[in-house]
Motif scaffolding. Sequence first.
Motif, PDB file in Angstrom:
ATOM      1  N   PRO A  76      27.242  36.365  36.369  1.00 11.46           N
ATOM      2  CA  PRO A  76      28.125  37.363  36.980  1.00 11.46           C
ATOM      3  C   PRO A  76      28.243  37.200  38.505  1.00 11.46           C
ATOM      4  O   PRO A  76      29.328  37.342  39.062  1.00 11.46           O
ATOM      5  N   LEU A  77      27.144  36.860  39.157  1.00 11.19           N
ATOM      6  CA  LEU A  77      27.167  36.667  40.611  1.00 11.19           C
ATOM      7  C   LEU A  77      28.011  35.454  40.984  1.00 11.19           C
ATOM      8  O   LEU A  77      28.772  35.492  41.959  1.00 11.19           O
ATOM      9  N   ILE A  78      27.910  34.395  40.209  1.00  9.74           N
ATOM     10  CA  ILE A  78      28.718  33.204  40.448  1.00  9.74           C
ATOM     11  C   ILE A  78      30.198  33.520  40.246  1.00  9.74           C
ATOM     12  O   ILE A  78      31.049  33.085  41.025  1.00  9.74           O
ATOM     13  N   LEU A  79      30.512  34.312  39.218  1.00 10.56           N
ATOM     14  CA  LEU A  79      31.905  34.693  38.980  1.00 10.56           C
ATOM     15  C   LEU A  79      32.464  35.542  40.118  1.00 10.56           C
ATOM     16  O   LEU A  79      33.626  35.372  40.516  1.00 10.56           O
ATOM     17  N   ILE A  80      31.658  36.437  40.666  1.00  9.63           N
ATOM     18  CA  ILE A  80      32.081  37.256  41.811  1.00  9.63           C
ATOM     19  C   ILE A  80      32.330  36.368  43.029  1.00  9.63           C
ATOM     20  O   ILE A  80      33.305  36.550  43.770  1.00  9.63           O
ATOM     21  N   PHE A  81      31.461  35.379  43.246  1.00 13.42           N
ATOM     22  CA  PHE A  81      31.620  34.415  44.335  1.00 13.42           C
ATOM     23  C   PHE A  81      32.958  33.680  44.185  1.00 13.42           C
ATOM     24  O   PHE A  81      33.737  33.593  45.134  1.00 13.42           O
ATOM     25  N   PHE A  82      33.246  33.170  42.987  1.00  8.66           N
ATOM     26  CA  PHE A  82      34.503  32.469  42.747  1.00  8.66           C
ATOM     27  C   PHE A  82      35.708  33.400  42.808  1.00  8.66           C
ATOM     28  O   PHE A  82      36.800  32.978  43.183  1.00  8.66           O
ATOM     29  N   LEU A  83      35.531  34.672  42.475  1.00 13.25           N
ATOM     30  CA  LEU A  83      36.610  35.644  42.633  1.00 13.25           C
ATOM     31  C   LEU A  83      36.978  35.787  44.107  1.00 13.25           C
ATOM     32  O   LEU A  83      38.159  35.837  44.459  1.00 13.25           O
ATOM     33  N   GLY A  84      35.968  35.847  44.973  1.00  9.05           N
ATOM     34  CA  GLY A  84      36.223  35.888  46.416  1.00  9.05           C
ATOM     35  C   GLY A  84      36.992  34.667  46.877  1.00  9.05           C
ATOM     36  O   GLY A  84      37.927  34.761  47.685  1.00  9.05           O
ATOM     37  N   MET A  85      36.608  33.500  46.353  1.00  8.01           N
ATOM     38  CA  MET A  85      37.323  32.266  46.686  1.00  8.01           C
ATOM     39  C   MET A  85      38.776  32.336  46.214  1.00  8.01           C
ATOM     40  O   MET A  85      39.692  31.943  46.951  1.00  8.01           O
ATOM     41  N   ALA A  86      38.992  32.838  45.005  1.00  7.56           N
ATOM     42  CA  ALA A  86      40.337  32.915  44.446  1.00  7.56           C
ATOM     43  C   ALA A  86      41.212  33.880  45.242  1.00  7.56           C
ATOM     44  O   ALA A  86      42.376  33.574  45.542  1.00  7.56           O
TER      45      ALA A  86
END
Length: 102
Positions: A76-86
Amino acid sequence: MEWYQYIAAFFAGVFLTNAIPHFVHGIAGNKFPTPFAKPPGKGLSSPTVNVVWALFNLLIGYTLLSVSKINSSNVPLILIFFLGMAVISIMSSIGFQKKDKE
């Protein structure tokens, strides 16, 4: 996992991704919009200003990445990180598409 680690992960993605175009344009010797241009975010800043802005973004992004304590076992933390990137990538692609036309 603390709530602030998710916020830190999101903004780590934002700041680290935002560093890329400024760094690339700066080291290539090209002008590119920064918050310090006139008008802010629309006018073009010098390559040196872009490199400094990129380094600042890298510093903040790295600090937030450390605070978030991202690791490969916390999906979940990795997905949030990639959401910020997106989010910043899409916003930048929309915002900067007119930079050469003004």
